[in-house]
Design an enzyme around this catalytic site. Structure first.
Site: not given
Ligand code: 2IT
Length: 448
Positions: A126, A166
């Site tokens: 991430k 995201d």
């Protein structure tokens, strides 16, 4: 509980005392895999849990950019390459002022097991920045993305690490990021990012994938309960990519979404967000520079509840599609009191561990994020496949694969829960199934 699990949770808490979100997911995941650890004493002998909670690599960097007035700004950029045992690091980039190491480590840790569940060869990662895209001009977004990629490019590649979107990162941002990557690297490696626009290697169904996947997963749960989506009412939070895709599929399957939300309140639309016009308006709102959920209430003449969350509305199914920890004990109690029977996590870790336990112990069926919202990253991995073979698949082909992946995630979770005598516990089942594959791969690859 298993003493080894307890020890690693305690050590992780000591080492990362300033990272509450990361500790929340580590506690949740490790606690639920205790029966697997009981059955595998070789894990402790090989320090498997100590290794799995430590990112393989975490990168933090300066991002300096200028606004439209020529004024310089400095943000912090991150990429957490958490676990590469199953494939290239894979996971989204989040641009939001709340981004910090704790948030990205929680997201990266969750991503390991989510990606494992998809059945596809992708590791967990991430990244992102504390940059706030809200109110920024298109040119400012472009300059920020270029500055961010100028550093990130040295750490990623189609076989190394493949970022995607995201919160705050969609097709536009991926385009600017890819443009800068291509300019610096000078080779056609479009598999380095997913969620690309269609003209240079994006996949059909990728924009819809997370939301559609939520419903394909929900369909398996409804089938298990001999129930049907048709005629059910749904409360959603958020109004971004996940809420949009979910609303589209819910309308198609004959359900009715009555709430969506933003940071400043929620909209109650008793007629349902069921028409094409309303569903498309979510996209329009998201694309506008000063997006505000109140716009929906004004346009379609329905109630706006300022400063409130949608979880007090009586519905059959709740699907949080916003950010982490919006559901605590108060909201869990509201859902139970209203007789909500199903709860599916479109967002990552939208509820506290206590809230999940409360929902489950009061008979609500909980579909956890790492299973329920895995459709997004799954279609990202299918985008990587298409980029590798330099072909693109039809939307029917991608959609059918997505459906089968979501079904297999549900079935694997249910089977793992069953195997360990946990009944139909899809939360523990997902953790166990996701963990088992990563653990096997790490054990066979030796100590590192
Ligand atoms: O949370 C997630 O799974 C995502 N933001 C999607 C990640 C991806 O690589 O498509």
């Amino acid at each position: 509980m298993n003493a080894y699990v307890e020890r690693v949770i305690e050590e992780t808490k000591k080492k990362n005392a300033d990272q509450p979100e990361f500790l929340q997911t580590v506690t949740e995941v490790l606690t639920s895999i205790a029966p697997v650890v009981d059955a595998h004493p070789e894990y402790e002998a090989n320090a498997l849990l100590e290794r799995i909670v430590e990112p393989e690599r975490q990168i933090m960097f300066r991002v300096a950019w200028t606004d439209d007035e020529g004024k310089p700004h400095v943000n912090r950029g991150y990429r957490i390459q958490f676990n590469g045992a199953l494939g290239p690091y894979k996971g989204g980039l989040r641009f939001h002022p709340t981004v910090n190491l704790s948030i990205l480590k929680f997201l990266g840790f969750e991503q390991i097991f989510k990606n494992s569940l998809t059945t596809l060869p992708i590791g967990g990662a991430k990244g992102g920045s504390d940059f706030d895209p809200h109110g920024k001009s298109d040119a400012e977004i472009m300059r920020f993305c270029q500055a961010f990629m100028t550093e990130l490019q040295r750490h990623i590649g189609p076989s190394t690490d493949v970022p995607a979107g995201d919160i705050g990162v969609g097709g536009r941002e991926i385009g600017y990021l890819f443009g800068q990557y291509r300019r610096i690297r000078d080779s056609w490696d479009n598999g380095v990012l997913t969620g690309k626009p269609l003209t240079y290697g994006g996949s059909l169904i990728r924009p819809e994938a997370t939301g559609y996947g939520v419903l394909y997963y929900a369909q398996q749960v409804f089938a298990h309960e001999n129930d049907d989506i048709k005629g059910k009412t749904f409360a959603l939070s958020g109004y971004g990519n996940v809420a949009w895709g979910a609303a589209k599929k819910i309308a198609e399957l004959g359900g009715k979404v009555v709430t969506i939300s933003g940071h400043n309140g929620y909209v109650y639309d008793p007629e349902g967000i069921v028409t094409e016009e309303k569903i498309n308006y979510l996209l329009e709102m998201r694309a506008s520079k000063n997006a505000n959920i109140r716009m929906y209430a004004e346009k379609f003449g329905c109630e706006f509840h300022e400063g409130e969350k949608p979880w007090g509305v009586k519905v059959d199914v709740a699907i949080p599609c916003a950010a982490q920890n919006e559901i605590g004990m108060k909201e869990a109690e509201q859902l139970v009191a209203n007789g909500t029977k199903y709860y599916f996590e479109g967002a990552n870790m939208p509820a506290t561990n206590e809230a999940i336990e409360y929902l489950q112990s009061h008979g609500v069926i909980v579909g956890p994020a790492k299973a329920v919202n895995a459709g997004g990253v799954a279609v990202s991995a299918l985008e990587m496949s298409q980029n590798s073979e330099r072909l693109s698949w039809t939307s029917e082909e991608v959609d059918a694969k997505l459906y089968n992946i979501m079904k297999s995630i549900h079935d694997a979770s249910a089977a793992s829960a069953e195997e360990y005598g946990l009944g139909y516990d899809l939360v523990k089942g997902a953790n166990i199934a996701g963990f088992q594959k990563v653990a096997d791969a790490m054990m066979s690859q030796g100590l590192f």
